[in-house]
Design a protein around this motif. Structure first.
Motif, PDB file in Angstrom:
ATOM      1  N   MET A  51     -12.497  12.945 -16.393  1.00 20.34           N
ATOM      2  CA  MET A  51     -12.275  11.537 -16.653  1.00 20.34           C
ATOM      3  C   MET A  51     -11.827  10.837 -15.378  1.00 20.34           C
ATOM      4  O   MET A  51     -10.945  11.303 -14.677  1.00 20.34           O
ATOM      5  N   PHE A  52     -12.437   9.728 -15.069  1.00 19.18           N
ATOM      6  CA  PHE A  52     -12.098   8.945 -13.888  1.00 19.18           C
ATOM      7  C   PHE A  52     -10.859   8.108 -14.151  1.00 19.18           C
ATOM      8  O   PHE A  52     -10.730   7.482 -15.184  1.00 19.18           O
ATOM      9  N   GLU A  53      -9.928   8.120 -13.219  1.00 21.81           N
ATOM     10  CA  GLU A  53      -8.741   7.284 -13.339  1.00 21.81           C
ATOM     11  C   GLU A  53      -8.675   6.394 -12.109  1.00 21.81           C
ATOM     12  O   GLU A  53      -8.765   6.872 -10.984  1.00 21.81           O
ATOM     13  N   ALA A  54      -8.529   5.102 -12.318  1.00 21.72           N
ATOM     14  CA  ALA A  54      -8.507   4.154 -11.213  1.00 21.72           C
ATOM     15  C   ALA A  54      -7.248   4.334 -10.375  1.00 21.72           C
ATOM     16  O   ALA A  54      -6.172   4.582 -10.893  1.00 21.72           O
ATOM     17  N   LEU A  55      -7.397   4.228  -9.063  1.00 17.91           N
ATOM     18  CA  LEU A  55      -6.268   4.188  -8.147  1.00 17.91           C
ATOM     19  C   LEU A  55      -6.076   2.732  -7.763  1.00 17.91           C
ATOM     20  O   LEU A  55      -6.976   2.101  -7.216  1.00 17.91           O
ATOM     21  N   CYS A  56      -4.910   2.195  -8.053  1.00 16.85           N
ATOM     22  CA  CYS A  56      -4.688   0.757  -7.930  1.00 16.85           C
ATOM     23  C   CYS A  56      -3.762   0.403  -6.772  1.00 16.85           C
ATOM     24  O   CYS A  56      -2.885   1.184  -6.398  1.00 16.85           O
ATOM     25  N   ASP A  57      -3.946  -0.798  -6.246  1.00 13.37           N
ATOM     26  CA  ASP A  57      -3.070  -1.334  -5.213  1.00 13.37           C
ATOM     27  C   ASP A  57      -1.708  -1.661  -5.805  1.00 13.37           C
ATOM     28  O   ASP A  57      -1.546  -1.769  -7.023  1.00 13.37           O
ATOM     29  N   ALA A  58      -0.726  -1.873  -4.933  1.00 15.16           N
ATOM     30  CA  ALA A  58       0.584  -2.332  -5.373  1.00 15.16           C
ATOM     31  C   ALA A  58       0.401  -3.631  -6.155  1.00 15.16           C
ATOM     32  O   ALA A  58      -0.459  -4.455  -5.837  1.00 15.16           O
ATOM     33  N   GLY A  59       1.188  -3.795  -7.215  1.00 15.25           N
ATOM     34  CA  GLY A  59       1.088  -4.988  -8.055  1.00 15.25           C
ATOM     35  C   GLY A  59       0.127  -4.824  -9.224  1.00 15.25           C
ATOM     36  O   GLY A  59      -0.025  -5.729 -10.041  1.00 15.25           O
ATOM     37  N   TYR A  60      -0.503  -3.644  -9.329  1.00 17.62           N
ATOM     38  CA  TYR A  60      -1.482  -3.370 -10.391  1.00 17.62           C
ATOM     39  C   TYR A  60      -1.196  -2.024 -11.030  1.00 17.62           C
ATOM     40  O   TYR A  60      -0.584  -1.149 -10.423  1.00 17.62           O
ATOM     41  N   TYR A  61      -1.679  -1.833 -12.250  1.00 21.92           N
ATOM     42  CA  TYR A  61      -1.600  -0.540 -12.929  1.00 21.92           C
ATOM     43  C   TYR A  61      -2.981  -0.184 -13.463  1.00 21.92           C
ATOM     44  O   TYR A  61      -3.859  -1.038 -13.560  1.00 21.92           O
ATOM     45  N   SER A  62      -3.160   1.068 -13.797  1.00 23.43           N
ATOM     46  CA  SER A  62      -4.456   1.561 -14.256  1.00 23.43           C
ATOM     47  C   SER A  62      -4.543   1.557 -15.777  1.00 23.43           C
ATOM     48  O   SER A  62      -3.640   2.034 -16.458  1.00 23.43           O
ATOM     49  N   ASP A  63      -5.632   1.011 -16.317  1.00 22.61           N
ATOM     50  CA  ASP A  63      -5.892   1.131 -17.757  1.00 22.61           C
ATOM     51  C   ASP A  63      -7.019   2.136 -17.954  1.00 22.61           C
ATOM     52  O   ASP A  63      -7.923   1.942 -18.729  1.00 22.61           O
ATOM     53  N   SER A  64      -6.968   3.195 -17.207  1.00 21.45           N
ATOM     54  CA  SER A  64      -7.905   4.321 -17.174  1.00 21.45           C
ATOM     55  C   SER A  64      -9.035   4.102 -16.179  1.00 21.45           C
ATOM     56  O   SER A  64      -9.178   4.854 -15.245  1.00 21.45           O
ATOM     57  N   THR A  65      -9.846   3.073 -16.362  1.00 23.05           N
ATOM     58  CA  THR A  65     -10.985   2.884 -15.465  1.00 23.05           C
ATOM     59  C   THR A  65     -10.892   1.623 -14.621  1.00 23.05           C
ATOM     60  O   THR A  65     -11.658   1.460 -13.685  1.00 23.05           O
ATOM     61  N   ASN A  66      -9.966   0.724 -14.942  1.00 20.24           N
ATOM     62  CA  ASN A  66      -9.828  -0.534 -14.199  1.00 20.24           C
ATOM     63  C   ASN A  66      -8.383  -0.736 -13.777  1.00 20.24           C
ATOM     64  O   ASN A  66      -7.470  -0.163 -14.353  1.00 20.24           O
ATOM     65  N   CYS A  67      -8.203  -1.597 -12.791  1.00 19.31           N
ATOM     66  CA  CYS A  67      -6.864  -1.987 -12.366  1.00 19.31           C
ATOM     67  C   CYS A  67      -6.551  -3.352 -12.954  1.00 19.31           C
ATOM     68  O   CYS A  67      -7.390  -4.251 -12.930  1.00 19.31           O
ATOM     69  N   THR A  68      -5.341  -3.488 -13.491  1.00 23.01           N
ATOM     70  CA  THR A  68      -4.906  -4.713 -14.136  1.00 23.01           C
ATOM     71  C   THR A  68      -3.622  -5.190 -13.470  1.00 23.01           C
ATOM     72  O   THR A  68      -2.752  -4.373 -13.145  1.00 23.01           O
ATOM     73  N   GLU A  69      -3.491  -6.508 -13.269  1.00 16.73           N
ATOM     74  CA  GLU A  69      -2.290  -7.066 -12.651  1.00 16.73           C
ATOM     75  C   GLU A  69      -1.058  -6.751 -13.496  1.00 16.73           C
ATOM     76  O   GLU A  69      -1.106  -6.811 -14.716  1.00 16.73           O
ATOM     77  N   CYS A  70       0.033  -6.441 -12.836  1.00 19.60           N
ATOM     78  CA  CYS A  70       1.298  -6.315 -13.549  1.00 19.60           C
ATOM     79  C   CYS A  70       1.640  -7.682 -14.135  1.00 19.60           C
ATOM     80  O   CYS A  70       1.489  -8.701 -13.455  1.00 19.60           O
ATOM     81  N   PRO A  71       2.086  -7.717 -15.380  1.00 21.84           N
ATOM     82  CA  PRO A  71       2.426  -9.010 -15.975  1.00 21.84           C
ATOM     83  C   PRO A  71       3.715  -9.580 -15.383  1.00 21.84           C
ATOM     84  O   PRO A  71       4.470  -8.877 -14.704  1.00 21.84           O
ATOM     85  N   VAL A  72       3.977 -10.856 -15.655  1.00 23.02           N
ATOM     86  CA  VAL A  72       5.236 -11.483 -15.264  1.00 23.02           C
ATOM     87  C   VAL A  72       6.373 -10.632 -15.819  1.00 23.02           C
ATOM     88  O   VAL A  72       6.252 -10.033 -16.887  1.00 23.02           O
ATOM     89  N   SER A  73       7.454 -10.550 -15.100  1.00 22.55           N
ATOM     90  CA  SER A  73       8.655  -9.757 -15.436  1.00 22.55           C
ATOM     91  C   SER A  73       8.482  -8.267 -15.171  1.00 22.55           C
ATOM     92  O   SER A  73       9.218  -7.449 -15.709  1.00 22.55           O
ATOM     93  N   SER A  74       7.495  -7.921 -14.343  1.00 20.24           N
ATOM     94  CA  SER A  74       7.314  -6.523 -13.952  1.00 20.24           C
ATOM     95  C   SER A  74       6.723  -6.453 -12.553  1.00 20.24           C
ATOM     96  O   SER A  74       6.275  -7.459 -12.004  1.00 20.24           O
ATOM     97  N   TYR A  75       6.726  -5.245 -11.977  1.00 22.85           N
ATOM     98  CA  TYR A  75       6.226  -5.050 -10.615  1.00 22.85           C
ATOM     99  C   TYR A  75       5.751  -3.615 -10.456  1.00 22.85           C
ATOM    100  O   TYR A  75       6.065  -2.751 -11.257  1.00 22.85           O
ATOM    101  N   GLN A  76       4.993  -3.363  -9.404  1.00 23.36           N
ATOM    102  CA  GLN A  76       4.560  -2.007  -9.053  1.00 23.36           C
ATOM    103  C   GLN A  76       4.514  -1.924  -7.539  1.00 23.36           C
ATOM    104  O   GLN A  76       3.744  -2.648  -6.902  1.00 23.36           O
ATOM    105  N   GLU A  77       5.343  -1.056  -6.952  1.00 19.89           N
ATOM    106  CA  GLU A  77       5.462  -0.969  -5.498  1.00 19.89           C
ATOM    107  C   GLU A  77       4.466  -0.015  -4.849  1.00 19.89           C
ATOM    108  O   GLU A  77       4.164  -0.151  -3.676  1.00 19.89           O
ATOM    109  N   GLU A  78       3.967   0.955  -5.597  1.00 20.14           N
ATOM    110  CA  GLU A  78       3.126   1.999  -5.008  1.00 20.14           C
ATOM    111  C   GLU A  78       1.686   1.542  -4.795  1.00 20.14           C
ATOM    112  O   GLU A  78       1.121   0.850  -5.627  1.00 20.14           O
TER     113      GLU A  78
END
Length: 70
Positions: free
Chosen positions: A1-28
């Motif tokens: 199964m392919f898992e997306a590698l996302c930029d900082a500020g995004y998370y993976s929904d398995s195959t795509n990267c989605t922006e972190c919503p307001v009131s959250s963050y992603q540093e990696e």
């Protein structure tokens, strides 16, 4: 199964990267996790980011609400 590698500020929904919503963050970068970190409380007050896709915990700031008279 392919898992997306996302930029900082995004998370993976398995195959795509989605922006972190307001009131959250992603540093990696190259992040494959399925959620962002929620903003923490500060001195008993909620904190939030000003926009989506925040990349640092310092983007979480105390939110001030201005109440206008009628």
């Amino acid at each position: 199964m392919f898992e997306a590698l996302c930029d900082a500020g995004y998370y993976s929904d398995s195959t795509n990267c989605t922006e972190c919503p307001v009131s959250s963050y992603q540093e990696e970068s190259e992040f494959s996790g399925d959620s962002c970190m929620p903003c923490a409380m500060f001195n008993g007050f909620n904190t939030s980011t000003a926009s989506t896709a925040s990349t640092m915990s310092t983007d979480c700031t105390r939110m001030y609400i201005t109440v206008r008279g009628t």
